[in-house]
Design a protein around this motif. Structure first.
Motif, PDB file in Angstrom:
ATOM      1  N   TYR A  72       0.815  -1.211   0.000  1.00 57.80           N
ATOM      2  CA  TYR A  72       0.000   0.000   0.000  1.00 57.80           C
ATOM      3  C   TYR A  72       0.853   1.267   0.000  1.00 57.80           C
ATOM      4  CZ  TYR A  72      -4.248  -2.722   0.488  1.00 57.80           C
ATOM      5  OH  TYR A  72      -5.292  -3.584   0.253  1.00 57.80           O
ATOM      6  N   ASN A  97       1.745   1.776  -3.567  1.00 64.27           N
ATOM      7  CA  ASN A  97       0.595   2.317  -4.294  1.00 64.27           C
ATOM      8  C   ASN A  97       0.456   3.821  -4.098  1.00 64.27           C
ATOM      9  OD1 ASN A  97       0.001  -0.264  -5.143  1.00 64.27           O
ATOM     10  ND2 ASN A  97      -1.635  -0.592  -3.645  1.00 64.27           N
ATOM     11  N   ASP A 107      -5.851  -6.672   4.997  1.00 61.92           N
ATOM     12  CA  ASP A 107      -5.721  -5.675   3.929  1.00 61.92           C
ATOM     13  C   ASP A 107      -6.294  -4.326   4.366  1.00 61.92           C
ATOM     14  OD1 ASP A 107      -4.369  -6.591   1.589  1.00 61.92           O
ATOM     15  OD2 ASP A 107      -5.969  -8.032   1.300  1.00 61.92           O
ATOM     16  N   SER A 148      -4.059  -0.946   4.718  1.00 65.06           N
ATOM     17  CA  SER A 148      -4.430   0.196   3.886  1.00 65.06           C
ATOM     18  C   SER A 148      -4.765   1.414   4.743  1.00 65.06           C
ATOM     19  CB  SER A 148      -5.631  -0.175   3.009  1.00 65.06           C
ATOM     20  OG  SER A 148      -6.101   0.939   2.289  1.00 65.06           O
TER      21      SER A 148
END
Length: 337
Positions: free
Chosen positions: A93, A96, A297, A301
């Motif tokens: 993350y 990202n 997750d 995140s």
């Protein structure tokens, strides 16, 4: 290249703790005027450079790096560790978000001796994500650096810092309620209460489920799962219950192994439930754990989004976020006849 002077060097030279040195250099109370002057004078002589995020000392510009700190004892089981999995999700993350994640495994000795992460001392990161629970004395030193912090899978109500945790209380309540609804009453909890905030939350969720069924929880119904250093160590009693509720799947698999050594089969002779749902055992002789699945997750995140927001916005308000999961019914529970 000249050696970087650290808080530990000053503390060792004066025979005081790192907390004392940190408080003296940051103008905090709890240090005598005489000792404060000694510390300041020695720090100047040694060429100490503070690792602080106060406005006057903050490095110009952003590094784009987020530090990830995990205590060593949480990773000693290698790929079987929940925190290795958590770290990998956090790293994904961060990428990202076009950030780099720098991992530093905190040695037990460094945590005891209050040695700050090297990447923090060298001003290599904009903020820290702390995965797993650290000692209160170590956190106190981190707080005084004023660097943005994010706690992942732990929290401390006294600190007022931002935390992301799984719903340990409700999750364990739900999985123990499942056992109770399957006919079980003699259910023991496996976990060292107080070792981490997560284990404590799960223990109290277990207690609530038992209390709702009018089953008092006694001391003999709690099996510690780790030693004073946080290393997993389980000793099952001679007289076994009908079911065990384990604070995590890793512990549940170890309990299954100990039972197998006694010739006790799961779930034919005794039922087991866990917490986390991330371990997969390829051995066909080992059943898959009925467990409460953590949304790892969503936790990773949320932690990444929040630490970035915290770095960018000085008015960001700390908060505690609880991420819910769900039951995963698998192979380790049989209905009680």
């Amino acid at each position: 290249m000249a050696k970087t002077v650290r808080l530990a060097d000053i503390a060792t030279s004066l025979g005081v703790s790192m907390v004392t040195v940190s408080r003296a250099l940051n103008g905090k109370s709890g240090v005598s005027d005489e000792m404060r002057e000694k510390i300041k004078e020695l720090s100047r002589e040694m060429g100490y450079r503070p690792a602080s995020w106060s406005k006057s000392l903050r490095p110009a510009g952003s590094t784009g790096h987020i530090g990830i700190v995990i205590p060593n004892h949480f990773l000693e089981l290698g790929s079987a560790s929940f925190y290795w999995e958590m770290y990998q999700r956090v790293l994904t993350y961060l990428q990202n978000q076009h950030c780099y994640g720098l991992l530093e495994v905190l040695k037990d000795a460094d945590e005891r001796n209050l040695v700050l992460p090297r990447m923090l001392q060298d001003c290599k990161v904009d903020g820290l994500i702390l995965i797993g629970q650290l000692k209160e004395s170590y956190l106190e030193v981190l707080y005084e650096t004023e660097i943005p912090l994010m706690f992942l899978d732990s929290y401390n109500g006294r600190s007022g810092k931002s935390s992301i945790i799984s719903d340990g209380y409700y999750g364990m309540y739900a999985i123990v309620s499942y056992l109770l609804n399957m006919g079980y009453k003699d259910i023991h909890f496996v976990g060292s209460i107080g070792a981490t905030s997560s284990i404590s939350d799960r223990y109290f969720g277990y207690c609530r489920a038992m209390n709702e069924h009018k089953i008092p929880v006694t001391e003999r119904m709690v099996v510690p799962d780790r030693d004073k250093d946080g290393n997993i160590h389980i000793a099952l009693p001679e007289q076994l219950p009908s079911a065990y509720a384990c604070n995590c799947d890793l512990v549940a698999y170890q309990v299954i192994g100990l039972l197998k050594e006694r010739g006790v089969q799961v779930p034919d002779d005794i039922s087991i439930v866990g917490f986390d749902d991330f371990i997969r055992i390829p051995n066909q002789d080992t059943p898959q754990i009925t467990t409460y699945a953590v949304d790892i997750d969503a936790m990773a995140s949320s932690a990444v989004n929040d630490i970035i927001q915290k770095i960018r916005d000085k008015n960001y308000r700390p908060c505690l976020k609880v991420i819910t999961g769900h039951l995963e019914i698998k192979d380790t529970v049989n209905p009680l006849s």
